[in-house]
Design a protein around this motif. Structure first.
Motif, short mmCIF file in Angstrom:
data_model
loop_
_atom_site.label_atom_id
_atom_site.label_comp_id
_atom_site.label_asym_id
_atom_site.label_seq_id
_atom_site.Cartn_x
_atom_site.Cartn_y
_atom_site.Cartn_z
N ARG A 1 7.51 -26.30 -28.17
CA ARG A 1 7.14 -25.11 -28.94
C ARG A 1 8.21 -24.82 -30.00
O ARG A 1 7.90 -24.57 -31.16
N ARG B 1 7.82 -27.84 -22.37
CA ARG B 1 6.88 -27.07 -23.18
C ARG B 1 7.62 -26.15 -24.15
O ARG B 1 7.26 -26.05 -25.32
N VAL C 1 8.72 -29.12 -16.62
CA VAL C 1 7.55 -29.13 -17.52
C VAL C 1 7.57 -27.87 -18.39
O VAL C 1 7.31 -27.93 -19.59
#
Length: 77
Positions: free
Chosen positions: A63, A59, A55
């Motif tokens: 980003r 992420r 995860v």
């Protein structure tokens, strides 16, 4: 169980995050930039099972994709 890997497939515009499907087989979730949009591709017809580290990698990939879109000449808000 997660595969614990994130690969950059193309310079700045495509990322792959290792995951597992519901049957425990290794799969990838791919994040890429198309024009000024971010595209998230899950394993075909499958659910992506991500562990906590995966995860975090997802992420990070999202980003990085947002930053790439923001720097894209066609980007407008």
């Amino acid at each position: 169980m997660s595969t614990g890997r994130m690969r950059t497939l193309a310079p700045r515009d495509e990322w792959s995050v290792g995951c597992r499907d519901l049957a425990g087989r290794r799969r990838d979730v791919t994040v890429f930039v198309s024009s000024d949009k971010i595209v998230l591709v899950a394993p075909p017809g499958e659910a992506a099972v991500l562990g906590p580290l995966d995860v975090g990698r997802l992420r990070a990939a999202l980003r990085d994709a947002v930053v790439a879109v923001a720097q894209h000449p066609d980007h407008s808000e």
